[in-house]
Design an enzyme around this catalytic site. Structure first.
Site, PDB file in Angstrom:
ATOM      1  N   ILE A 718     -19.698  -8.987 -37.972  1.00  0.00           N
ATOM      2  CA  ILE A 718     -18.500  -9.838 -38.041  1.00  0.00           C
ATOM      3  C   ILE A 718     -18.468 -10.813 -36.882  1.00  0.00           C
ATOM      4  CG2 ILE A 718     -15.978  -9.852 -38.032  1.00  0.00           C
ATOM      5  CD1 ILE A 718     -16.052  -7.085 -39.300  1.00  0.00           C
ATOM      6  N   GLY A 721     -19.733 -10.370 -28.975  1.00  0.00           N
ATOM      7  CA  GLY A 721     -19.219 -10.805 -27.683  1.00  0.00           C
ATOM      8  C   GLY A 721     -20.081 -10.303 -26.549  1.00  0.00           C
ATOM      9  N   PHE A 723     -19.461  -7.833 -24.350  1.00  0.00           N
ATOM     10  CA  PHE A 723     -19.476  -6.386 -24.189  1.00  0.00           C
ATOM     11  C   PHE A 723     -19.761  -5.636 -25.481  1.00  0.00           C
ATOM     12  CE2 PHE A 723     -16.390  -6.465 -20.314  1.00  0.00           C
ATOM     13  CZ  PHE A 723     -17.461  -6.821 -19.488  1.00  0.00           C
ATOM     14  N   VAL A 726     -19.207  -6.379 -33.405  1.00  0.00           N
ATOM     15  CA  VAL A 726     -18.301  -5.780 -34.376  1.00  0.00           C
ATOM     16  C   VAL A 726     -18.929  -5.905 -35.765  1.00  0.00           C
ATOM     17  CG1 VAL A 726     -15.987  -5.799 -35.350  1.00  0.00           C
ATOM     18  CG2 VAL A 726     -16.325  -6.382 -32.948  1.00  0.00           C
ATOM     19  N   LYS A 742     -16.744  -1.348 -33.693  1.00  0.00           N
ATOM     20  CA  LYS A 742     -17.050  -2.091 -32.467  1.00  0.00           C
ATOM     21  C   LYS A 742     -18.054  -1.287 -31.651  1.00  0.00           C
ATOM     22  CE  LYS A 742     -14.729  -4.099 -28.421  1.00  0.00           C
ATOM     23  NZ  LYS A 742     -13.401  -4.337 -27.797  1.00  0.00           N
ATOM     24  N   ASP A 844      -6.552 -10.279 -22.139  1.00  0.00           N
ATOM     25  CA  ASP A 844      -7.526 -11.173 -22.771  1.00  0.00           C
ATOM     26  C   ASP A 844      -6.993 -11.684 -24.108  1.00  0.00           C
ATOM     27  OD1 ASP A 844      -9.884 -12.602 -22.875  1.00  0.00           O
ATOM     28  OD2 ASP A 844     -11.046 -10.979 -23.763  1.00  0.00           O
TER      29      ASP A 844
END
Length: 1006
Positions: A718, A721, A723, A726, A742, A844
């Site tokens: 999906i 990032g 870290f 997903v 995730k 965030d």
């Protein structure tokens, strides 16, 4: 003439045959091309030339401009039905960059050319003057430079000419007078000079003329009186001089007359109200007009907006407002209506009772003298802003003031009011700003003020108020500024005031008779910026709890009876700019941390009993920035202080006997280490027991997640990032539930801490607008590597970022959807900040972390940077990552800890991005321009210009369109208020929730 036979004979020649054949092929080819483009090759070439000059086409609007489509089917193009020639070129608000091709002048059938709100640069081609059929030319809101082309006079059928909001220079060309059909001319917000030329009066068809914000200079020509059809005349901020010509007042069709912020002089004709029967908007503010304000304005029965402030009008204010039933705004402040204290000086207020649509009444700084009549309470219940401050009003404040239940702002000081503040003031439940300062009010502060639950700023300073500060003020839960200075208040400071988390702007109790100590509850005011308790009778030690007020920039405790030392907790107040603790009984040494504060601009320690050496670093390096007068036991410091030298201490110091360390310290240290070991072992066993015995989530293994995602296939990815990645997956269960998985990138530094933070956050929260976690997995993969993942409920409509910026999304969010999403996010933040057992900072907030379910309900996710107040996760060091560039508040970049008010900043940026469609990192935001400033500069009059076009749906009526525009202004105000640089000045998230819900209610009823 040759006979047909001769022609046939000539054609028998081989050369002639070849030429004839070639000509035939050429004609056939031309015919084919002509057929494919409907006989408009000139238009085809002109449009391709236009496209070639475009250097940036972010929405790919020109991709259809190719041979695969007939040019009449190209985006932004319309053609005539008969000749298939281009009649309309309409490419508004497409983000286009480049220059305007002169070949557009070859579109000879063009009626409309509209390129508004793009980024075209360079000069306006003079070839546009060839477009003799052109009726509407819209080039406003671009970056065109140079002069207005004289050749535009060739557009003899031109009716609308919009050149506003560019960088045009020079004067208005004389040739423009040949545009005999011109009805609307918009040239505002350029750099045009040379005055308003008299020859424009020759364009007798003119209906709207707007030249606002140009340095034109000169006077208003008398010839403009020839514009008999004129309805709008806007020339504010044009550096105009002289008087307004009498011929202007003969234009009986005028609806809007705006000449504000010029240097106009003279007086207005007494019959102005009879000359403008259709007048709705009269804006002559900030000029040098004199004389009386004509009473005949009373006859402008359609008047909605009256702005005459900032002039030199004098005489009694005698306008009868009773006929102005549609008026919304009256601004008459900063004039000299030199009242003489006669009984009817304020009679005009009586006539305002019929103005049921009145929203704003500003008559401050007008030198009005008199008693405020009881009829003030008869004003419209729609009135939200009332300013009568800086006059000479005397007598009691009528209790009828409590009838103005629509008020949000009330300014009544300075004046000469006396007597008690009426308790009816407590009926103003919508009031947010209340200013009763600089009067002569007596008696106690009414307890009823505690009923004003929406109050944000309260000014009661500079009166003669007595008694104690009412604890009921603690009920004003939105209060962020309170000024009670210069009164006669006594008793202790009620601790209820220090339990207001909203109190973040200022608290000023100076120059009273308050006693007792500073309550320790002051530690709750962690966002308070300015605290002034000077010149009271406060005593005892300065509470160490002040060290928790980490946002203080000004702290003034001067002129009290404090004793003891400066608390060591003050070391946390590194943001102080002013610290004044002079004229007390403080003692001890000057703390070393004071010379390390880089923000300190003034320090006053004078007239206490401090001793020891004065530092010479930091603020102490400049004698003009600090004072230590009246401390007889101080020494050293700068030479200019003329203090005695400090006595030298002996070089030989007694050493701590080693045998004492061996006999006493070492065994003690050993015992401590043993205790620490046993505690750690117990904690580890407890954690293992808890993880095995109290698991409330379903358990999943690495293998299950591998299977659910088809081996973590790229087809199921999906988003990715720093870290984590997903994936979409289907867990084997009774219902084969679709989930989002995730997976942490544990090889990335900080990823594990992010996992721990997110798990800790999810343990403490549950809310309909937060992403629902299903379970977590902490295991090893089939190669023996550590594996950590979180499993969430799948959100089928993706992220807000996808809806705003992804080209894959052909559908766009409408206005109601956007505001619903923002309301949902605000509700989630309100829950995290104010409704949880422990406050949670998201850290965030951005569009990619706002996910949408099947019903387009927003869910806030990704708590990898979350901070739970009171729980140390060892992840938020001053050098750690705090948020995302563009969304993180500026104080995080300076090393400040994450706070809930930092989340509010991120929400403000998120709101502005959702409403404008522009990322905070957009290329346009450079050279000091930011998304916040972009919105702020448009507020409030040009908000519609910055709203994403997809968010605006045209309404069926003018009234509905007006409501929508008002809602858009209110929304942008929230975004701007939330994203200011100063944390104390940001809007509270609770207020944001209420305001967004109010806006939604308005829009849903349209």
């Amino acid at each position: 003439m040759k006979s047909p036979q001769a022609i046939i004979h000539l054609s028998s020649s081989p050369l002639i045959s070849f030429l004839f054949y070639s000509l035939t092929i050429t004609c056939l080819t031309s015919a084919i091309v002509s057929a494919s483009n409907g006989g408009n090759e000139t238009d085809y070439d002109a449009l391709l030339s236009f496209k070639s000059k475009i250097t940036h086409d972010p929405y790919k609007v020109l991709t259809s401009w190719n041979n695969s489509f007939h040019l009449c089917d190209w985006s932004g193009i319309s053609c005539g039905k008969r000749h298939k020639r281009v009649t309309v070129l309409w490419l508004d608000s497409q983000g286009l960059e480049g220059s305007l091709s002169p070949h557009v002048g070859n579109l000879s059938f063009l009626r409309i050319l509209s390129l508004s709100n793009n980024s075209f640069q360079g000069t306006i081609p003079h070839e546009l003057g060839r477009l003799s059929r052109l009726r509407y030319l819209y080039l406003n809101r671009n970056k065109f430079s140079g002069v207005i082309p004289t050749n535009l006079s060739g557009c003899s059928n031109l009716e609308d000419l919009w050149l506003a909001q560019n960088n045009l220079v020079g004067s208005i060309p004389k040739e423009m007078s040949f545009l005999s059909k011109l009805t609307r001319l918009f040239i505002h917000e350029n750099n045009l000079t040379g005055g308003i030329p008299p020859f424009l009066g020759n364009i007798t068809s003119m209906e709207v003329f707007s030249a606002v914000s140009n340095p034109l200079g000169g006077s208003i020509p008398d010839t403009l009186g020839l514009w008999k059809s004129l309805t709008e005349f806007d020339a504010g901020g044009c550096n105009l001089y002289g008087s307004i010509p009498h011929s202007i007042f003969n234009l009986s069709l005028i609806v809007n007359l705006s000449l504000s912020t010029n240097h106009l002089t003279g007086s207005l004709p007494l019959e102005i109200g009879n000359q403008f029967p259709k007048l709705e908007w009269l804006q002559l503010r900030d000029n040098e007009l004199t004389g009386v304000l004509p009473p005949s304005i009373s006859n402008c029965s359609k008047l909605r907006h009256l702005e005459m402030d900032g002039n030199n009008f004098s005489g009694k204010l005698t306008i009868n407002f009773s006929k102005l039933r549609d008026i919304n705004i009256i601004r008459l402040y900063d004039n000299n209506f030199h009242g003489r204290g006669e009984a009817d000086d304020l009679r005009f207020i009586d006539s305002l009772k019929n103005c049921t649509k009145l929203v704003e009444l500003g008559i401050y700084s007008c030198n009005l003298i008199g008693v405020l009549p009881i009829s003030i309470g008869n004003l419209s219940d729609q009135l939200s802003y009332l300013a009568l401050d800086d006059n000479q009003l005397f007598g009691s404040l009528p209790s009828s003031i409590g009838s103005l239940v629509g008020l949000t702002s009330l300014y009544l000081g300075p004046n000469l009011f006396k007597g008690k503040i009426p308790s009816t003031i407590g009926k103003l439940k919508k009031i947010q700003y209340l200013g009763l300062d600089s009067n002569q009010f007596l008696g106690p502060i009414p307890d009823a003020i505690g009923n004003l639950s929406l109050l944000t700023e309260l000014y009661l300073d500079s009166n003669k108020l007595e008694g104690q500060i009412p604890p009921s003020l603690g009920n004003c839960t939105e209060l962020n500024g309170l000024n009670l200075a210069y009164n006669r208040l006594s008793g202790n400071i009620p601790k209820q005031l220090f339990q207001l988390p909203s109190l973040n702007y200022f608290l000023n109790f100076s120059q009273n008779r308050l006693s007792g100590s500073i309550p320790s509850e002051i530690k709750n005011l962690k966002t308070l910026s300015n605290l002034d308790l000077s010149y009271n009778n406060l005593s005892g030690n300065i509470t160490s709890s002040l060290g928790d007020c980490i946002s203080l920039t000004t702290l003034n405790l001067r002129g009290n009876r404090f004793h003891g030392t400066i608390p060591s907790s003050f070391s946390s107040l590194g943001g102080l700019g002013v610290l004044d603790i002079s004229e007390n009984n403080l003692s001890g040494r000057i703390p070393q941390f004071l010379d390390k504060w880089k923000s300190l601009e003034y320090l006053n320690l004078s007239f206490n009993d401090f001793k020891g050496e004065v530092p010479v670093q930091g603020v102490f390096a400049n004698a003009s920035l600090f004072s230590v007068l009246g401390n007889d036991k101080l020494c050293g410091g700068l030479v200019t202080l003329e203090l005695p030298k400090c006595k030298e201490t002996g070089s030989k110091k007694k050493r701590f006997p080693f045998f004492i360390f061996v006999i006493v310290i070492a065994p003690t240290l050993l015992i401590v280490l043993c205790c620490v070991y046993l505690l750690c072992k117990k904690k580890r066993n407890s954690q293992q027991s808890q993880s095995s015995g109290s698991e409330r989530f379903m358990k999943v293994s690495y293998g299950q997640l591998l299977k659910a995602t088809d081996g973590f296939s790229g087809a199921n990815l999906i988003r990715e990032g720093g870290f984590s990645s997903v994936y979409k997956g289907i867990l084997d269960s009774n219902d084969d539930k679709t989930v989002a998985i995730k997976v942490l990138h544990l090889q990335t530094r900080g990823a594990h801490k992010s996992f721990i933070a997110e798990c800790e956050a999810w343990r403490n929260i549950r809310h309909r607008n937060l992403l629902k976690i299903i379970t977590s997995c902490s295991s090893v993969d089939f190669q023996g590597n550590d594996f950590e993942a979180l499993v969430y409920e799948f959100m089928p409509n993706g992220s807000v970022h996808d809806w705003l910026h992804s080209s894959a999304n052909t559908s766009k969010l409408n206005l109601l959807q956007r505001i619903n999403i923002l309301r949902d996010v605000a509700n989630a933040l309100d829950y995290l900040h104010n409704r949880c057992q422990t406050t949670i900072i998201h850290g965030d907030l951005k569009p990619s972390n706002i996910l949408l379910d099947a019903d387009m309900v927003a869910h806030v996710g990704d708590f990898g940077l979350a901070r739970i107040l009171g729980i140390e996760l060892n992840q938020n060091s001053s050098t750690g990552v705090k948020g995302t560039i563009g969304y993180a508040p500026p104080e995080y970049g300076l090393g400040s800890e994450m706070t809930s008010i930092g989340d509010v900043y991120s929400f403000g940026i998120l709101l502005l991005e959702v409403m404008t469609g522009k990322k905070p990192t957009d290329d346009m935001f450079n050279d000091g321009l930011s998304l916040h400033k972009f919105a702020y500069m448009a507020f409030p009059d040009q908000v519609i210009d910055v709203i994403d076009g997809d968010a605006i749906v045209l309404q069926s009526s003018e009234a509905n369109a007006k409501k929508v525009e008002e809602c858009l202004v209110a929304i942008i105000k929230i975004g701007v208020s939330c994203s200011v640089d100063s944390p104390p000045q940001r809007m509270k998230i609770e207020i944001v929730v209420n305001e967004l819900q109010r806006i939604l209610n308005v829009l849903q009823n349209i």
